[in-house]
Each structure stands twice: as structure tokens, then as C-alpha cells.
Scaffold this motif. Sequence first.
Motif, mmCIF file in Angstrom:
data_model
loop_
_atom_site.group_PDB
_atom_site.id
_atom_site.type_symbol
_atom_site.label_atom_id
_atom_site.label_comp_id
_atom_site.label_asym_id
_atom_site.label_seq_id
_atom_site.Cartn_x
_atom_site.Cartn_y
_atom_site.Cartn_z
ATOM 1 N N GLU A 201 0.829 -1.205 0.000
ATOM 2 C CA GLU A 201 0.000 0.000 0.000
ATOM 3 C C GLU A 201 0.865 1.257 0.000
ATOM 4 O O GLU A 201 0.588 2.215 -0.719
ATOM 5 C CB GLU A 201 -0.923 0.009 1.225
ATOM 6 N N GLU A 202 1.946 1.241 0.800
ATOM 7 C CA GLU A 202 2.806 2.419 0.846
ATOM 8 C C GLU A 202 3.599 2.568 -0.447
ATOM 9 O O GLU A 202 3.775 3.671 -0.951
ATOM 10 C CB GLU A 202 3.766 2.367 2.024
ATOM 11 N N LEU A 203 4.055 1.451 -0.989
ATOM 12 C CA LEU A 203 4.777 1.490 -2.257
ATOM 13 C C LEU A 203 3.878 2.067 -3.351
ATOM 14 O O LEU A 203 4.324 2.865 -4.184
ATOM 15 C CB LEU A 203 5.241 0.090 -2.636
ATOM 16 N N SER A 204 2.613 1.696 -3.328
ATOM 17 C CA SER A 204 1.656 2.231 -4.287
ATOM 18 C C SER A 204 1.458 3.725 -4.077
ATOM 19 O O SER A 204 1.446 4.507 -5.031
ATOM 20 C CB SER A 204 0.321 1.496 -4.156
ATOM 21 N N GLY A 205 1.339 4.135 -2.808
ATOM 22 C CA GLY A 205 1.113 5.534 -2.497
ATOM 23 C C GLY A 205 2.303 6.413 -2.826
ATOM 24 O O GLY A 205 2.145 7.546 -3.306
ATOM 25 N N ARG A 206 3.503 5.900 -2.597
ATOM 26 C CA ARG A 206 4.712 6.705 -2.799
ATOM 27 C C ARG A 206 5.197 6.680 -4.246
ATOM 28 O O ARG A 206 5.728 7.674 -4.736
ATOM 29 C CB ARG A 206 5.826 6.213 -1.869
ATOM 30 N N MET A 207 5.032 5.551 -4.916
ATOM 31 C CA MET A 207 5.567 5.403 -6.273
ATOM 32 C C MET A 207 4.504 5.535 -7.361
ATOM 33 O O MET A 207 4.819 5.747 -8.521
ATOM 34 C CB MET A 207 6.257 4.041 -6.425
ATOM 35 N N GLY A 208 3.235 5.349 -6.993
ATOM 36 C CA GLY A 208 2.167 5.523 -7.957
ATOM 37 C C GLY A 208 1.713 4.265 -8.677
ATOM 38 O O GLY A 208 0.780 4.314 -9.474
ATOM 39 N N PHE A 209 2.367 3.117 -8.407
ATOM 40 C CA PHE A 209 1.923 1.883 -9.041
ATOM 41 C C PHE A 209 0.598 1.430 -8.439
ATOM 42 O O PHE A 209 0.469 1.388 -7.212
ATOM 43 C CB PHE A 209 2.951 0.763 -8.836
ATOM 44 N N PRO A 210 -0.404 1.081 -9.249
ATOM 45 C CA PRO A 210 -1.624 0.495 -8.691
ATOM 46 C C PRO A 210 -1.265 -0.777 -7.921
ATOM 47 O O PRO A 210 -0.336 -1.504 -8.302
ATOM 48 C CB PRO A 210 -2.464 0.171 -9.937
ATOM 49 N N GLN A 211 -1.988 -1.056 -6.858
ATOM 50 C CA GLN A 211 -1.652 -2.215 -6.028
ATOM 51 C C GLN A 211 -1.735 -3.524 -6.800
ATOM 52 O O GLN A 211 -0.976 -4.457 -6.539
ATOM 53 C CB GLN A 211 -2.568 -2.258 -4.804
ATOM 54 N N ASN A 212 -2.649 -3.603 -7.773
ATOM 55 C CA ASN A 212 -2.755 -4.849 -8.542
ATOM 56 C C ASN A 212 -1.671 -4.965 -9.610
ATOM 57 O O ASN A 212 -1.648 -5.934 -10.372
ATOM 58 C CB ASN A 212 -4.138 -4.984 -9.174
ATOM 59 N N CYS A 213 -0.775 -3.975 -9.660
ATOM 60 C CA CYS A 213 0.383 -4.044 -10.562
ATOM 61 C C CYS A 213 1.679 -4.224 -9.790
ATOM 62 O O CYS A 213 2.770 -4.047 -10.345
ATOM 63 C CB CYS A 213 0.460 -2.778 -11.422
ATOM 64 N N ILE A 214 1.573 -4.544 -8.504
ATOM 65 C CA ILE A 214 2.738 -4.806 -7.656
ATOM 66 C C ILE A 214 2.729 -6.285 -7.288
ATOM 67 O O ILE A 214 1.792 -6.763 -6.652
ATOM 68 C CB ILE A 214 2.727 -3.938 -6.384
ATOM 69 N N PHE A 215 3.755 -7.008 -7.700
ATOM 70 C CA PHE A 215 3.808 -8.452 -7.507
ATOM 71 C C PHE A 215 4.862 -8.816 -6.467
ATOM 72 O O PHE A 215 6.054 -8.558 -6.677
ATOM 73 C CB PHE A 215 4.123 -9.163 -8.825
ATOM 74 N N PRO A 216 4.451 -9.413 -5.325
ATOM 75 C CA PRO A 216 5.426 -9.852 -4.326
ATOM 76 C C PRO A 216 6.117 -11.134 -4.771
ATOM 77 O O PRO A 216 5.466 -12.055 -5.285
ATOM 78 C CB PRO A 216 4.559 -10.088 -3.076
ATOM 79 N N VAL A 217 7.423 -11.202 -4.599
ATOM 80 C CA VAL A 217 8.218 -12.347 -5.057
ATOM 81 C C VAL A 217 9.282 -12.681 -4.029
ATOM 82 O O VAL A 217 9.895 -11.788 -3.442
ATOM 83 C CB VAL A 217 8.890 -12.035 -6.415
ATOM 84 N N LYS A 218 9.484 -13.971 -3.821
ATOM 85 C CA LYS A 218 10.593 -14.439 -2.975
ATOM 86 C C LYS A 218 11.754 -14.827 -3.881
ATOM 87 O O LYS A 218 11.588 -15.581 -4.827
ATOM 88 C CB LYS A 218 10.181 -15.643 -2.124
ATOM 89 N N ASN A 219 12.938 -14.305 -3.589
ATOM 90 C CA ASN A 219 14.117 -14.646 -4.382
ATOM 91 C C ASN A 219 14.682 -15.998 -3.975
ATOM 92 O O ASN A 219 14.612 -16.386 -2.804
ATOM 93 C CB ASN A 219 15.215 -13.594 -4.197
ATOM 94 N N TYR A 220 15.268 -16.680 -4.932
ATOM 95 C CA TYR A 220 16.101 -17.836 -4.618
ATOM 96 C C TYR A 220 17.496 -17.305 -4.276
ATOM 97 O O TYR A 220 18.126 -16.630 -5.088
ATOM 98 C CB TYR A 220 16.194 -18.777 -5.819
ATOM 99 N N HIS A 221 17.973 -17.608 -3.063
ATOM 100 C CA HIS A 221 19.317 -17.126 -2.714
ATOM 101 C C HIS A 221 20.149 -18.196 -2.018
ATOM 102 O O HIS A 221 21.326 -18.381 -2.335
ATOM 103 C CB HIS A 221 19.245 -15.854 -1.858
ATOM 104 N N SER A 222 19.539 -18.954 -1.096
ATOM 105 C CA SER A 222 20.283 -20.019 -0.429
ATOM 106 C C SER A 222 19.835 -21.401 -0.888
ATOM 107 O O SER A 222 20.515 -22.391 -0.651
ATOM 108 C CB SER A 222 20.116 -19.907 1.093
ATOM 109 N N GLU A 223 18.700 -21.457 -1.582
ATOM 110 C CA GLU A 223 18.137 -22.737 -2.005
ATOM 111 C C GLU A 223 18.890 -23.302 -3.211
ATOM 112 O O GLU A 223 19.403 -22.555 -4.037
ATOM 113 C CB GLU A 223 16.655 -22.589 -2.369
ATOM 114 N N ILE A 224 18.949 -24.623 -3.291
ATOM 115 C CA ILE A 224 19.533 -25.279 -4.456
ATOM 116 C C ILE A 224 18.469 -26.052 -5.235
ATOM 117 O O ILE A 224 18.734 -26.547 -6.324
ATOM 118 C CB ILE A 224 20.686 -26.226 -4.054
ATOM 119 N N GLU A 225 17.262 -26.155 -4.663
ATOM 120 C CA GLU A 225 16.143 -26.802 -5.331
ATOM 121 C C GLU A 225 14.991 -25.814 -5.440
ATOM 122 O O GLU A 225 14.859 -24.904 -4.623
ATOM 123 C CB GLU A 225 15.686 -28.055 -4.567
#
Length: 252
Positions: A201-225
Motif C-alpha cells: 500500500e505504501e509502495l503504491s502511495g509513494r511510487m504511484g503503481f496500482p496495487q494490482n500491478c505490484i507483484f510480491p516475489v521471494k528470491n532464490y538465494h540459499s536454495e539449491i532446489e
Amino acid sequence: MGIFQSSPPPPPPHLLQKFCLGNGGTVHGGKITRRAAADALFHGSFTTKYREYKIPKVPGTHYPFVFNYIMGLEKDARTGVRLEDIKLAMKGHVKDGYQFNPISAILEDNQHYNRDPSLNDNVHVLVCVIPGNTAGFHNDNNPSQLLTQDFETKLREVRLEARDIGIPEIAILTKIDEACPEVHKDIQNVYKSKYLKKKIEELSGRMGFPQNCIFPVKNYHSEIETSDITDTLILSALRGMIESGEDFVNDL
């Protein structure tokens, strides 16, 4: 991987969808790929060249979309990619392999400057990748990690340029497990987390992206599978890019 089957039909064979990104990684074919350079110690932009990546489909062919990675904007106005370089890249004037220079933008006599870009050279979707562990609130424990006014000003200018060109924009909020302990404990809590909801919500308010255009993602960093749940978030973001790109192409 069934998300590819639920994606919209690809554009005509002569036209590739191009996505311009500031950072990121991906998963394909049931394995974690590491084609885009990344570094665990470097706190600035580790990507310094304009690089083009295609996803193999079968030997000798690729999916009809391309990822173009650029140097990050950075928090300080004096560092990171030049705004003019991003604007020129969106219009197809920057070729694969161009070495970004934080001091000056690309010149027309540079070997990587494309004087006469085709429709395939143009960017069709602007993707802003923002680490969730730095997209901080004013009451976060680490004020040094807050998005700065310089960063927000630069991003706003890029978004206005994309608007004027007619390019759709989406945002990807990465490292959500590092941003929220609840999600770190169980990635399935991503859409239950009040902290992430407030962050979006704050990212949308500060940057202007609609909330349905913001996609949460978990990075692969320690995983090997790979993980089905992590892949689902990544592929959901990819579907959002493809659908936005198709809308743009269909309106040409």
C-alpha cells in the motif's frame, strides 16, 4: 509451469515482447537459473551492462518475449543508471552489451547506439524491481534502508516517460521473506501478511503503481532446489508482464 499455458496467446511471430527490468532472477525448466549477474556483498548496482535474455523453449527456439536488464537507479542522484539511458532504452536506441556510465548517457556515435530502432527493439513493458527489505517505512528499524527522495524522483521521471510513450508498467517487490518474519517462516503467508499488505500500500502511495500491478516475489538465494510456492509467485509476476505486453502490442 502450467502458468505458461494460462498465459494469453503470443504476439505475431515477427514481434517479440520486450521487458525492461532493473534487477532480478528467474526459474525455468524446473531449475534455478543464474544468468543475470548478482552479488551477495555488493550494495549498489551489480548489473552494469544492458543485457538481453531469452528463455529457451525447445532447442533452437525461444518464447516470444525478451528480458532486458539495466543498471539500477540507486538511492543517490549522483549514482546508478542515467535517466536518459533508460529513456533511450525504452525507445529501442540502446543495444545489448552497452556499458552504462553513471557520469554520462550513451552518445549517438557509440557502437551500442541504435539510430533506427524497429518495433522489436522497443521496450513493451517497464518493470521496476524493488527489494522488499529496502522499501522501508518511516518507522522501520533501519532508517538507512529507506527509499530516498532522490530515488523516488528518478523513478517518477522514468514512469512519466513510460506513460508518454504508452508503455505499461508493473513493479516487483522482491525479498519478501527478508522483509517479513511471518513470510520468512512460511512463504504461504505472503497474502496473509498485514506487514506486506501495508508495504504494498505504501509502495503504491509513494511510487504511484496500482496495487494490482505490484507483484510480491521471494528470491532464490540459499536454495539449491526449486519450490512450487516460490515458483508460483515468480510465474504470477511473469504472467503479469506478458499480459501487459500483449495489451501494449494489441494497441499498436
